[in-house]
Design a protein around this motif. Structure first.
Motif, PDB file in Angstrom:
ATOM      1  N   PRO A 166      -2.551   1.510  11.266  1.00 41.85           N
ATOM      2  CA  PRO A 166      -2.170   2.139   9.992  1.00 41.85           C
ATOM      3  C   PRO A 166      -1.878   3.617  10.204  1.00 41.85           C
ATOM      4  CG  PRO A 166      -4.535   1.751  10.068  1.00 41.85           C
ATOM      5  CD  PRO A 166      -3.960   1.050  11.257  1.00 41.85           C
ATOM      6  N   PRO A 167      -1.015   4.206   9.395  1.00 43.09           N
ATOM      7  CA  PRO A 167      -0.688   5.632   9.551  1.00 43.09           C
ATOM      8  C   PRO A 167      -1.887   6.502   9.214  1.00 43.09           C
ATOM      9  CG  PRO A 167       0.270   4.763   7.531  1.00 43.09           C
ATOM     10  CD  PRO A 167      -0.277   3.588   8.288  1.00 43.09           C
ATOM     11  N   PRO A 168      -1.955   7.696   9.796  1.00 48.69           N
ATOM     12  CA  PRO A 168      -3.082   8.596   9.513  1.00 48.69           C
ATOM     13  C   PRO A 168      -3.204   8.922   8.017  1.00 48.69           C
ATOM     14  CG  PRO A 168      -1.833   9.369  11.403  1.00 48.69           C
ATOM     15  CD  PRO A 168      -1.048   8.252  10.803  1.00 48.69           C
ATOM     16  N   VAL A 169      -2.087   9.046   7.334  1.00 55.85           N
ATOM     17  CA  VAL A 169      -2.055   9.275   5.893  1.00 55.85           C
ATOM     18  C   VAL A 169      -1.245   8.145   5.275  1.00 55.85           C
ATOM     19  CG1 VAL A 169      -1.308  10.809   4.030  1.00 55.85           C
ATOM     20  CG2 VAL A 169      -2.239  11.771   6.143  1.00 55.85           C
ATOM     21  N   SER A 170      -1.792   7.483   4.287  1.00 54.59           N
ATOM     22  CA  SER A 170      -1.083   6.349   3.691  1.00 54.59           C
ATOM     23  C   SER A 170       0.122   6.825   2.889  1.00 54.59           C
ATOM     24  CB  SER A 170      -2.022   5.559   2.777  1.00 54.59           C
ATOM     25  OG  SER A 170      -2.320   6.297   1.610  1.00 54.59           O
ATOM     26  N   PRO A 171       1.162   6.003   2.787  1.00 54.86           N
ATOM     27  CA  PRO A 171       2.325   6.374   1.956  1.00 54.86           C
ATOM     28  C   PRO A 171       1.931   6.669   0.513  1.00 54.86           C
ATOM     29  CG  PRO A 171       2.875   4.513   3.374  1.00 54.86           C
ATOM     30  CD  PRO A 171       1.401   4.745   3.521  1.00 54.86           C
ATOM     31  N   ALA A 172       0.962   5.926  -0.016  1.00 55.28           N
ATOM     32  CA  ALA A 172       0.528   6.160  -1.395  1.00 55.28           C
ATOM     33  C   ALA A 172      -0.102   7.542  -1.543  1.00 55.28           C
ATOM     34  CB  ALA A 172      -0.453   5.082  -1.829  1.00 55.28           C
TER      35      ALA A 172
END
Length: 339
Positions: free
Chosen positions: A26-32
């Motif tokens: 998963p990305p370090p910061v979520s798109p949401a």
């Protein structure tokens, strides 16, 4: 068909390759989170303008009043500080970004004067036509060389807002803070360029309300069209600024470009040069002096032909040099062109 998996070692290896190794992290910061913070920063920037009588527009107090400008500058400064602190906290706590890399992502370091100069050259090429009209046709070049125009622009509160506070605060929020969040959320370069400026455009829609307050006799349809036009060109500028920020990793370039574009305004797309748009060309009245006569009669037609030729050449040159003049070793880690 693939051969059957035999033995517990082969089964474990097959399971790991299919369900663990092949699954992207998963990305370090979520798109949401990136989207939420982008909206939050936009609200934090605009909302204080309407929370105080000193900043709230009214028929008696326009946004261009010196007292209103000073109060709004204080509000914007507070909004920027809050937004910076929130961004740094998210990058460090959830993105696991080191302090040194935070400066890199925010475009604050390293400072590349060469990248800034190349970016400014690109914008000068784009505005070659208006620079020709204002500097050569209208005779303002000598004033530019002496710096008289710069002093006159920055000596007023409106100039200080339009050419210093506005560009610095807006580029800090919508480029330096919002774009790195989208980078860590693993948005593609194209999505960052065409998505993040929409927050920037939306932040200017509140001018519709302010315009209606100070111009109540203007038809609503015209006011809406004016606001949509403003949203369009602020978003178009945002596309370019986001592109430059991703390519150079340099927020100082986008600040200077923003200030320069505010100073230049929109280019002339119709009419003769040497004449203010909307003013008649031809005989002048008896009470008009020689200066008015020269201004209304304009220049020879060849000056106008030259202007539009330079305007088109500048647009073509801008297109040709868009990637070469924004090439940098400090660009952010996104892919803009798929090979």
């Amino acid at each position: 068909m693939p051969p059957p998996v035999k033995g517990w070692r082969e089964l474990a290896s097959h399971f790991y390759a299919k369900h663990i190794k092949g699954v992207p992290k998963p990305p370090p910061v979520s798109p949401a989170t990136a989207a939420f913070l982008s909206v939050l920063f936009t609200v934090i920037y605009v909302a204080p303008f309407y929370l105080s009588a000193a900043t709230r527009p009214s028929p008696q107090l326009t946004r261009d009043a010196p007292s209103s400008i000073r109060a709004r500058i204080r509000a914007v400064t507070f909004s920027c500080i809050v937004s910076v602190l929130l961004t740094v906290y998210v990058l460090y706590q959830f993105g696991n970004v080191s302090p040194a890399d935070i400066f890199l992502l925010l475009g604050l370091w390293p400072v590349s004067l060469m990248d800034t100069a190349r970016t400014m050259l690109l914008v000068v090429i784009l505005f070659a036509g208006p620079l020709f009209e204002n500097g050569i046709v209208d005779g303002e070049l000598k004033g530019w060389i002496k710096g008289r125009g710069l002093y006159e622009s920055l000596s007023s509160w409106m100039g200080y807002r339009n050419y210093v506070v506005g560009p610095v605060s807006e580029e800090l929020i919508w480029r330096s803070l919002i774009i790195p969040l989208h980078v860590l959320a693993r948005f593609s370069g194209k999505r960052i360029i065409f998505l993040t400026p929409l927050y920037f455009g939306i932040a200017h829609l509140h001018h519709l309300y302010e315009f209606r307050l100070t111009n109540p006799r203007t038809p609503l349809l015209l006011a809406v069209l004016r606001s949509l036009f403003q949203f369009t060109y602020t978003s178009l500028f945002g596309f370019f600024a986001a592109f430059v920020f991703l390519r150079t990793g340099n927020v100082y370039s986008t600040i200077l470009v923003h200030s320069f574009c505010n100073w230049m305004g929109l280019p002339r797309f119709w009419g003769r040069v040497g004449v203010e748009p909307g003013e008649p060309i031809g005989p002048v009245g008896v009470r008009q002096g020689s200066e008015d006569k020269d201004r209304l009669q304009g220049k020879g037609i060849m000056w106008t032909v030259a202007y539009y030729a330079i305007l088109v050449a500048g647009a073509i040159g801008f297109y040709w040099q868009l990637f070469p003049l924004t090439e940098s070793t400090h660009g952010l880690p996104v892919v803009l062109i798929e090979e």
